[in-house]
Design an enzyme around this catalytic site. Structure first.
Site: not given
Length: 362
Positions: A118, A123, A126, A129, A223
């Site tokens: 992450r 990105q 990902d 997500s 997280y």
């Protein structure tokens, strides 16, 4: 580089790893794409669309240098993979040790989409997500469908109808999307997270912030860090006190490979008004609610508790579209200009790789 796109075989899985739009961009970049007939039908992508994008329709996808999937391969699928072949998908490296060992024994270079680091540079890859976005949106729709009330405020000749009150627990990607969707539907939304850093994000969506007096830290992966037993007890007590204020509760607290934290005890469900709805997005890992039954919808104490799993598969068109873009970004990283170049000194390549030929015991 030949990329094989199998038809998903896991029960209930309707997504596909590559969609025609992405195939049409991969081919000019130096890739050859082999799509198993019918691979995209459940996601509303017909074979003809793949052919038009330049893919070759096949009955057997195994004749490829890389296989891209959504779900982990079945034992039969894994048996068709060969030494040095690349595999990309949600491979569950933290919970399916037997499957990972099988791939390692075969000499497969396996890349788990849930293991993508992450970091900013990754990105576009990902997939956790992108699929969480789908889950958060669909969770709110499920709640609105089951709640015996309107979501928005209505002013009618028969009087004014007050808006529904929605509480979202957890303000990651899924939680923020659930909040945004609830707001679009006209509900009064409130968000909670143990990470105070996300308060600004919740409020930027026009939602309220629920302060339970519990503060936790954020892990390196973004997280929420696991709370102590005392903090968990305090959190449950505060939620039990505050939950009767809300018509809908959507829970999203989940860390890949870990049991879901128990946020809502049975006593908190009993305190809610009859007709209220809980949608538990952590059901696949046991659930955030004590009364959640994974894969099921149940009514307890007059409260509907939705514990469906794999919500992205219920919206397969856009879920596949988003996932395919993630897979494409990883393919471009691993095979610039269509030629496989595995640089294990690179943080993304090393982080996502869960098996590789060099790690197979002699």
């Amino acid at each position: 580089m030949r990329i094989g796109v199998p038809r998903e075989t896991a029960a209930g899985e309707r997504r596909v790893a590559l969609v025609p739009e992405v195939v049409g961009k991969l081919i000019p970049a130096g890739f050859e794409v082999l799509v198993q007939r019918g691979a995209g039908e459940a996601a509303s992508f017909p074979d003809a669309a793949y052919e038009e994008a330049g893919a070759r329709l096949v009955d057997d996808w195994a004749d490829s240098e890389a296989a891209v999937k959504v779900q982990k391969p079945s034992e039969e699928e894994a048996g068709r993979l060969g030494d040095g072949q690349v595999l990309i998908g949600f491979l569950q490296p933290l919970t399916d040790q037997e499957g990972i060992a099988r791939l390692a024994k075969l000499g497969v270079a396996a890349f788990a989409m849930e293991s993508i680091p992450r970091i900013t540079r990754a990105q576009a890859m990902d997939a956790l997500s992108s699929q969480a976005t789908v889950s958060g949106y669909k969770a709110t729709l499920l709640a609105a469908d089951r709640l015996p009330k309107f979501f928005p405020m209505l002013m009618t000749a028969a009087g004014t109808v007050t808006p529904a009150k929605v509480l979202v627990l957890g303000a990651g990607v899924a939680g923020l999307q659930a909040i945004a969707t609830a707001r679009r539907l006209g509900a009064v939304a409130t968000g909670f997270d143990v990470r105070p850093v996300v308060r600004e994000q919740i409020e930027s969506l026009g939602a309220n912030w629920l302060d339970l007096g519990i503060v936790g830290e954020e892990t390196e992966g973004g997280y929420a860090q696991e709370l102590s037993e005392e903090q968990q007890r305090q959190q449950q007590e505060e939620l039990e006190r505050r939950m009767p204020e809300f018509d809908v509760v959507i829970t999203t607290a989940l860390i890949p490979g870990r049991p879901a934290p128990r946020l809502i005890p049975a006593s908190a469900v009993a305190a809610m008004r009859p007709g209220s709805v809980i949608v538990d997005l952590a059901a696949e890992a046991g659930g955030n609610c004590e009364l959640t039954e994974p894969g099921e919808e149940v009514v307890r104490e007059g409260v509907t508790i939705v514990g469906f799993t794999n919500l992205p598969s219920t919206m397969p068109y856009h879920a596949s579209q988003l996932y395919a873009r993630n897979v494409s970004a990883l393919l471009h990283h691993l095979a610039p200009e269509g030629e496989l170049v595995l640089d294990f000194d690179d943080e993304i390549t090393a982080g996502a790789c869960v098996t590789r030929k060099e790690e197979v015991p002699a």
